[in-house]
Design an enzyme around this catalytic site. Structure first.
Site, PDB file in Angstrom:
ATOM      1  CB  SER A  93      -0.951  -0.011   1.202  1.00 15.56           C
ATOM      2  OG  SER A  93      -0.225  -0.124   2.406  1.00 15.56           O
TER       3      SER A  93
ATOM      4  CG  ASP B  64       5.460  -6.446   6.424  1.00 11.48           C
ATOM      5  OD1 ASP B  64       4.419  -5.844   6.134  1.00 11.48           O
ATOM      6  OD2 ASP B  64       5.980  -7.295   5.683  1.00 11.48           O
TER       7      ASP B  64
ATOM      8  CD  GLU C 221       8.283  -7.161  -1.509  1.00  8.36           C
ATOM      9  OE1 GLU C 221       7.242  -6.508  -1.602  1.00  8.36           O
ATOM     10  OE2 GLU C 221       8.632  -7.714  -0.454  1.00  8.36           O
TER      11      GLU C 221
ATOM     12  CE  LYS D 211       3.945  -0.886   8.104  1.00  6.59           C
ATOM     13  NZ  LYS D 211       4.157  -0.810   6.677  1.00  6.59           N
TER      14      LYS D 211
END
Ligand code: 5RP
Length: 233
Positions: A39, A93, A112, A130
């Protein structure tokens, strides 16, 4: 370096927009840029669309990001078509104060890591929730070849973690690479470099979501007082 404090408290979504836009300063004009998934990266792709005529295109880390890039009119190159990238922009994350990260919440960790590995600089974009002292509160994603999941789960259990296969619509989630994801809770990853090295070698493990050998060099952190730039070199 930090931008001036906003007047009112920003939502998490607004912080993501802010860091997505701030990442444009790292995009090398005239080149191909590495693009992550998630996102926060979606906000970056929206910002990238405003300078699409100034770049050659992008190497993408997921089917989802490829579709969004193309919808914005940005050319997408295969990773194999490109030798090295100057910069890779992606979310996380969790990120610690060394630039080590947990990634893979969006199940795109393998691609990634591949695009990060071919990039000279990893710029992480994240909101301040995060930033952690020690990696492991976020369930660690591990991409695993399906026939190995039970064994890999037992190996993480033996380490003191609790692992389970990620589900979607009542079935194991299938990644862009046709594999499964195991999420591991209860870990306290004190030595991310050693952890990544060890667990990446377990048979059947495709990629571990600890990014220590492909760590971030820069983190643009969206905070209540604006975008903060952390550097880890
Ligand atoms: C996807 C990722 C993402 O970068 C990570 O999950 C963060 O996502 P978001 O920006 O949506 O919080 O690793 O595999």
């Amino acid at each position: 370096m930090s931008t001036p404090a906003p007047n009112t408290a920003l939502t998490q979504d607004e912080l993501k927009t802010l860091v997505g836009q701030a990442a444009l300063q790292f995009v090398v004009r005239g080149e191909i840029v590495g693009v992550g998934t998630g996102s926060t990266v979606n906000k970056f792709i929206d910002a990238l669309a405003t300078i699409k005529d100034e770049i050659k295109g992008a190497v993408s880390s997921s089917v989802a990001s490829t579709e969004r890039l193309r919808a914005c009119g940005i050319k997408v190159f295969e990773a194999q078509e490109v030798d090295a990238l100057s910069v890779y922009i992606d979310g996380a994350d969790e990120i610690d104060r060394n630039g080590f990260m947990i990634k893979g919440g969006g199940a795109a960790l393998t691609r990634e890591k591949i695009v990060a590995a071919q990039s000279k600089k990893f710029v992480c974009i994240a909101d301040e929730s995060k930033l952690v002292e020690t990696l492991g509160a976020f369930p660690l994603p591990v991409e695993v070849i399906p026939m190995a999941t039970a064994r890999v789960i037992r190996q993480f259990d033996a380490m003191g973690g609790r692992a389970m296969v990620r589900m979607k619509d009542g079935k194991p989630l299938v990644t862009d690479n046709g594999q499964h994801i195991v999420d591991v809770t209860g870990l306290h990853i004190k030595d991310p470099l050693a952890f990544e090295l060890t667990t990446s070698q377990w048979p059947g493990v495709v990629t571990v979501g600890v990014f220590a050998h492909q760590k971030a060099q820069v983190c643009l952190l969206g905070t209540a007082s604006g975008v903060k730039t952390l550097t880890f070199e």
